[in-house]
Design a protein around this motif. Sequence first.
Motif, PDB file in Angstrom:
ATOM      1  N   GLU A  13       0.690  -1.154  -0.066  1.00 15.13           N
ATOM      2  CA  GLU A  13      -0.031   0.140  -0.216  1.00 15.13           C
ATOM      3  C   GLU A  13       0.881   1.286   0.186  1.00 15.13           C
ATOM      4  OE1 GLU A  13      -3.376   2.202  -0.318  1.00 15.13           O
ATOM      5  OE2 GLU A  13      -3.154   0.005  -0.374  1.00 15.13           O
ATOM      6  N   LEU A  14       1.844   1.373   0.779  1.00 10.23           N
ATOM      7  CA  LEU A  14       2.747   2.414   0.588  1.00 10.23           C
ATOM      8  C   LEU A  14       3.451   2.634  -0.468  1.00 10.23           C
ATOM      9  CD1 LEU A  14       4.301   4.571   2.289  1.00 10.23           C
ATOM     10  CD2 LEU A  14       6.227   2.679   2.714  1.00 10.23           C
ATOM     11  N   ASN A  15       3.845   1.555  -0.920  1.00 10.20           N
ATOM     12  CA  ASN A  15       4.535   1.674  -2.442  1.00 10.20           C
ATOM     13  C   ASN A  15       3.547   2.155  -3.608  1.00 10.20           C
ATOM     14  OD1 ASN A  15       7.602   1.246  -2.234  1.00 10.20           O
ATOM     15  ND2 ASN A  15       6.810  -0.536  -1.204  1.00 10.20           N
ATOM     16  N   LYS A  16       2.416   1.461  -3.398  1.00  9.63           N
ATOM     17  CA  LYS A  16       1.451   1.840  -4.351  1.00  9.63           C
ATOM     18  C   LYS A  16       1.049   3.194  -4.272  1.00  9.63           C
ATOM     19  CE  LYS A  16      -3.398   0.726  -4.403  1.00  9.63           C
ATOM     20  NZ  LYS A  16      -4.368  -0.433  -4.354  1.00  9.63           N
ATOM     21  N   ARG A  17       1.033   3.962  -3.176  1.00  8.16           N
ATOM     22  CA  ARG A  17       0.617   5.368  -2.874  1.00  8.16           C
ATOM     23  C   ARG A  17       1.995   6.174  -3.527  1.00  8.16           C
ATOM     24  NH1 ARG A  17      -3.175   6.843   1.808  1.00  8.16           N
ATOM     25  NH2 ARG A  17      -4.093   4.855   1.933  1.00  8.16           N
ATOM     26  N   PHE A  18       3.172   5.613  -3.551  1.00 12.02           N
ATOM     27  CA  PHE A  18       4.056   6.456  -4.136  1.00 12.02           C
ATOM     28  C   PHE A  18       3.897   6.092  -5.776  1.00 12.02           C
ATOM     29  CE2 PHE A  18       6.830   5.819  -0.244  1.00 12.02           C
ATOM     30  CZ  PHE A  18       6.623   7.269   0.107  1.00 12.02           C
ATOM     31  N   VAL A  19       3.584   5.154  -6.370  1.00 15.06           N
ATOM     32  CA  VAL A  19       3.752   4.798  -7.831  1.00 15.06           C
ATOM     33  C   VAL A  19       2.514   5.354  -8.379  1.00 15.06           C
ATOM     34  CG1 VAL A  19       3.382   2.915  -9.274  1.00 15.06           C
ATOM     35  CG2 VAL A  19       5.179   2.703  -7.558  1.00 15.06           C
ATOM     36  N   LEU A  20       1.137   5.395  -7.904  1.00 14.60           N
ATOM     37  CA  LEU A  20       0.247   6.014  -8.487  1.00 14.60           C
ATOM     38  C   LEU A  20       0.395   7.214  -9.083  1.00 14.60           C
ATOM     39  CD1 LEU A  20      -2.687   4.279  -6.544  1.00 14.60           C
ATOM     40  CD2 LEU A  20      -1.770   3.421  -8.975  1.00 14.60           C
ATOM     41  N   PRO A  21       0.818   8.365  -8.366  1.00 14.75           N
ATOM     42  CA  PRO A  21       0.977   9.545  -9.031  1.00 14.75           C
ATOM     43  C   PRO A  21       1.925   9.480 -10.402  1.00 14.75           C
ATOM     44  CG  PRO A  21       1.229   9.769  -6.739  1.00 14.75           C
ATOM     45  CD  PRO A  21       1.013   8.270  -7.143  1.00 14.75           C
ATOM     46  N   LEU A  22       2.994   8.637 -10.392  1.00 12.91           N
ATOM     47  CA  LEU A  22       3.700   8.578 -11.559  1.00 12.91           C
ATOM     48  C   LEU A  22       2.959   7.861 -12.826  1.00 12.91           C
ATOM     49  CD1 LEU A  22       6.686   6.799  -9.902  1.00 12.91           C
ATOM     50  CD2 LEU A  22       6.378   9.204 -10.439  1.00 12.91           C
ATOM     51  N   TYR A  23       1.970   7.303 -12.834  1.00 14.63           N
ATOM     52  CA  TYR A  23       1.052   6.595 -13.728  1.00 14.63           C
ATOM     53  C   TYR A  23       0.367   7.969 -14.584  1.00 14.63           C
ATOM     54  CZ  TYR A  23       1.804   1.867 -12.742  1.00 14.63           C
ATOM     55  OH  TYR A  23       2.295   0.707 -12.632  1.00 14.63           O
ATOM     56  N   ASN A  24       0.038   9.213 -13.832  1.00 11.73           N
ATOM     57  CA  ASN A  24      -0.452  10.488 -14.338  1.00 11.73           C
ATOM     58  C   ASN A  24       0.665  10.813 -15.483  1.00 11.73           C
ATOM     59  OD1 ASN A  24      -2.891  10.056 -12.954  1.00 11.73           O
ATOM     60  ND2 ASN A  24      -2.041  11.419 -11.001  1.00 11.73           N
ATOM     61  N   ILE A  25       1.703  10.954 -15.048  1.00 14.21           N
ATOM     62  CA  ILE A  25       2.745  11.132 -16.155  1.00 14.21           C
ATOM     63  C   ILE A  25       3.072  10.324 -17.095  1.00 14.21           C
ATOM     64  CG2 ILE A  25       5.415  11.798 -16.264  1.00 14.21           C
ATOM     65  CD1 ILE A  25       5.021  12.724 -13.010  1.00 14.21           C
ATOM     66  N   CYS A  26       2.964   9.100 -16.848  1.00 13.90           N
ATOM     67  CA  CYS A  26       3.162   8.141 -17.733  1.00 13.90           C
ATOM     68  C   CYS A  26       2.037   8.161 -18.803  1.00 13.90           C
ATOM     69  CB  CYS A  26       3.030   6.710 -17.005  1.00 13.90           C
ATOM     70  SG  CYS A  26       3.328   5.493 -18.190  1.00 13.90           S
ATOM     71  N   PHE A  27       0.848   8.217 -18.387  1.00 11.90           N
ATOM     72  CA  PHE A  27      -0.474   8.185 -19.549  1.00 11.90           C
ATOM     73  C   PHE A  27      -0.278   9.567 -20.332  1.00 11.90           C
ATOM     74  CE2 PHE A  27      -3.061   5.424 -16.238  1.00 11.90           C
ATOM     75  CZ  PHE A  27      -2.096   4.449 -16.738  1.00 11.90           C
ATOM     76  N   ALA A  28       0.014  10.740 -19.608  1.00 12.22           N
ATOM     77  CA  ALA A  28       0.104  11.826 -20.434  1.00 12.22           C
ATOM     78  C   ALA A  28       1.220  11.753 -21.464  1.00 12.22           C
ATOM     79  CB  ALA A  28       0.468  12.964 -19.550  1.00 12.22           C
ATOM     80  N   PHE A  29       2.438  11.040 -21.151  1.00  9.30           N
ATOM     81  CA  PHE A  29       3.364  10.740 -22.328  1.00  9.30           C
ATOM     82  C   PHE A  29       2.959   9.957 -23.136  1.00  9.30           C
ATOM     83  CE2 PHE A  29       7.283  12.226 -19.284  1.00  9.30           C
ATOM     84  CZ  PHE A  29       7.429  13.271 -19.989  1.00  9.30           C
ATOM     85  N   LEU A  30       2.175   8.976 -22.816  1.00 13.14           N
ATOM     86  CA  LEU A  30       1.828   7.994 -23.991  1.00 13.14           C
ATOM     87  C   LEU A  30       0.969   8.813 -24.934  1.00 13.14           C
ATOM     88  CD1 LEU A  30       1.093   4.935 -22.001  1.00 13.14           C
ATOM     89  CD2 LEU A  30       2.759   5.135 -23.692  1.00 13.14           C
ATOM     90  N   ALA A  31       0.039   9.675 -24.404  1.00 16.07           N
ATOM     91  CA  ALA A  31      -0.898  10.362 -25.335  1.00 16.07           C
ATOM     92  C   ALA A  31      -0.159  11.326 -26.150  1.00 16.07           C
ATOM     93  CB  ALA A  31      -1.996  11.086 -24.554  1.00 16.07           C
ATOM     94  N   VAL A  32       0.734  12.094 -25.593  1.00 14.90           N
ATOM     95  CA  VAL A  32       1.213  13.218 -26.279  1.00 14.90           C
ATOM     96  C   VAL A  32       2.228  12.845 -27.396  1.00 14.90           C
ATOM     97  CG1 VAL A  32       3.064  15.020 -25.973  1.00 14.90           C
ATOM     98  CG2 VAL A  32       1.162  14.966 -24.472  1.00 14.90           C
ATOM     99  N   THR A  33       2.826  11.565 -26.834  1.00 17.67           N
ATOM    100  CA  THR A  33       3.964  11.103 -27.943  1.00 17.67           C
ATOM    101  C   THR A  33       3.085  10.648 -29.157  1.00 17.67           C
ATOM    102  OG1 THR A  33       5.454  10.281 -26.080  1.00 17.67           O
ATOM    103  CG2 THR A  33       5.695   9.226 -28.274  1.00 17.67           C
ATOM    104  N   LEU A  34       2.002   9.976 -28.833  1.00 18.02           N
ATOM    105  CA  LEU A  34       1.285   9.227 -30.272  1.00 18.02           C
ATOM    106  C   LEU A  34       0.609  10.363 -30.945  1.00 18.02           C
ATOM    107  CD1 LEU A  34      -0.075   6.143 -28.673  1.00 18.02           C
ATOM    108  CD2 LEU A  34       1.819   6.342 -30.373  1.00 18.02           C
TER     109      LEU A  34
END
Length: 120
Positions: A13-34
């Motif tokens: 749960e602790l690591n999940k709380r650290f990782v989940l905000p990183l997915y926002n950046i990841c998804f934005a990069f995926l959309a912008v790149t394509l």
Amino acid sequence: MSVLHEKPAFMIELNKRFVLPLYNICFAFLAVTLLIKGRYNRKGQTSKVIASALLMLLVESAQLGIENLAAKHLYLIPLMYLNALLPSFVCLYILCSNRTLGAIKNGLSARHKKLLKAKT
């Protein structure tokens, strides 16, 4: 006694709380790149939007699977971070390069054709 038994769940749960905000950046990069690096099509960008949504779905499903595996095996926790950061770095590399995604695809196929000609 019960708190020690639930320690792996707290770690996940602790690591999940650290990782989940990183997915926002990841998804934005995926959309912008394509959308930015893909080929221009006068008919619209529907295929690019669908492709980016499918890639996001793939990353999200991998996240769920890795999270379930890491709950049983704590040594897999770094995979949670890798799943969020690796697509971001790949997209950042593609965004910083001077080539479009179509040019990268055609360049790879041209190299592949040269290798096939050399073998025959």
